[in-house]
Design an enzyme around this catalytic site. Structure first.
Site, short mmCIF file in Angstrom:
data_model
loop_
_atom_site.label_atom_id
_atom_site.label_comp_id
_atom_site.label_asym_id
_atom_site.label_seq_id
_atom_site.Cartn_x
_atom_site.Cartn_y
_atom_site.Cartn_z
N CYS A 197 0.81 -1.22 0.00
CA CYS A 197 0.00 0.00 0.00
C CYS A 197 0.85 1.27 0.00
O CYS A 197 1.43 1.60 -1.03
CB CYS A 197 -0.99 -0.05 1.16
SG CYS A 197 -2.39 1.06 0.93
N ARG B 155 -12.51 6.60 -0.64
CA ARG B 155 -11.50 5.58 -0.36
C ARG B 155 -11.97 4.22 -0.90
O ARG B 155 -13.16 3.95 -0.96
CB ARG B 155 -11.26 5.49 1.15
CG ARG B 155 -10.70 6.76 1.76
CD ARG B 155 -10.24 6.54 3.18
NE ARG B 155 -9.05 5.70 3.23
CZ ARG B 155 -7.81 6.17 3.03
NH1 ARG B 155 -7.62 7.44 2.75
NH2 ARG B 155 -6.78 5.36 3.10
N HIS C 5 -3.39 -5.44 2.75
CA HIS C 5 -3.00 -5.48 4.16
C HIS C 5 -3.56 -6.75 4.78
O HIS C 5 -4.14 -7.58 4.12
CB HIS C 5 -3.63 -4.29 4.91
CG HIS C 5 -3.12 -2.97 4.53
ND1 HIS C 5 -1.89 -2.49 4.89
CD2 HIS C 5 -3.71 -1.96 3.82
CE1 HIS C 5 -1.74 -1.25 4.44
NE2 HIS C 5 -2.81 -0.90 3.78
N1 GLN Z 1 -1.86 6.93 1.96
C1 GLN Z 1 -2.22 6.02 0.99
C2 GLN Z 1 -3.63 6.09 0.48
O1 GLN Z 1 -4.58 6.35 1.22
C3 GLN Z 1 -1.87 4.63 1.48
C4 GLN Z 1 -2.78 4.08 2.53
C5 GLN Z 1 -2.34 2.76 3.07
O2 GLN Z 1 -1.15 2.43 3.12
N2 GLN Z 1 -3.30 1.99 3.56
O3 GLN Z 1 -3.80 5.87 -0.69
#
Ligand code: GLN
Length: 241
Positions: free
Chosen positions: A95, A129, A191
């Site tokens: 990520c 998101r 993750h």
């Molecule tokens: N900051 C990044 C995003 O929101 C990565 C987030 C993450 O590592 N879960 O895209």
């Protein structure tokens, strides 16, 4: 004695949703086979000659944490990491750590973070998101995990996806790709952490490291009963199969 030296980059700032568990998994899977493993953590402000490591891990982090790293990358560590990539060192990047390997990340607030450019890819943040359990098909079979990112990542030429989305969003929610593969670099949005419940992927990464160091990889099969049960139950919940 057969042994791998693992370098955990930025454990101080990039460690979301138990991403550190990936390092524990790599270590355990080596130990269960009588292979040695040493883990070195390299936080902000610390440098080491990266040529002595056989495998690198970078976890995830939010936009704020990624911003904290920029100066440290510019201090020379970024160039060291790019050199290790081009030298064929295996990496697992998750990520925020995945995004870091690309050219830049333009956040949803319009801030442009210049990243490593070790891989030809870039990321643009979106208002919504991309969140949820997801699954994608790879050369190691279906991989399951959990994604939560604002960034939409787009791969350039010469960079292959790690897999194709079965359920969920993956790289950008539109082109069906998930993650990236370049030389010995494995990147994913997954993750969870991703490796405990995807043992075939874990062994694929270990095999890449052993082959590079010793010219061959002998990984005796493990029973992986709990691992497969965890994997299959997530896949079933997602696909009904
Ligand atoms: N900051 C990044 C995003 O929101 C990565 C987030 C993450 O590592 N879960 O895209």
């Amino acid at each position: 004695m057969t042994e791998l030296n693992i370098c955990h980059l930025y454990p101080d700032v990039l460690n979301l949703y138990g991403d550190r568990g990936n390092v524990l998994t790599l270590k355990k899977r080596l130990e269960w086979r009588g292979i040695g493993c040493a883990v070195t953590e390299l936080p902000i402000g610390e440098r080491a000659p990266l040529g002595k490591f056989d495998l690198f891990f970078i976890g995830g982090g939010q936009d704020f944490e990624q911003g904290l790293l920029l100066e440290d990358l510019r201090s020379g560590k970024g160039a060291d990491i790019s050199a290790a990539v081009n030298d064929g060192a295996p990496f697992l990047c998750v990520c925020g750590g995945y995004q870091l390997m690309g050219r830049y990340y333009e956040t949803h607030t319009g801030e442009k973070l210049p990243f490593l450019g070790a891989l030809d890819l870039y990321t643009v943040g979106g208002e919504e998101r991309l969140i949820g359990n997801f699954a994608f098909e790879t050369e190691f079979g279906p991989v399951v995990g959990f994604e939560n990112h604002s960034g939409r990542t787009y791969l350039g030429e010469g960079v292959q996806p790690l897999g194709r989305v079965i359920r969920g969003y993956g790289n950008n929610g539109s082109d069906g790709t998930e993650g990236a593969r370049y030389l010995n670099v494995f990147c994913t949005y997954s993750h969870g952490p991703v490796l405990p419940k995807n043992p075939a992927l874990a062994d694929g990464i270990l095999a890449a490291a052993l082959e590079r160091k010793y010219g061959r990889a002998e990984l005796v099969p493990l029973s992986d009963m709990s691992e497969r049960e965890a994997h299959d139950s997530v896949l079933k919940a997602l696909t009904g199969e």
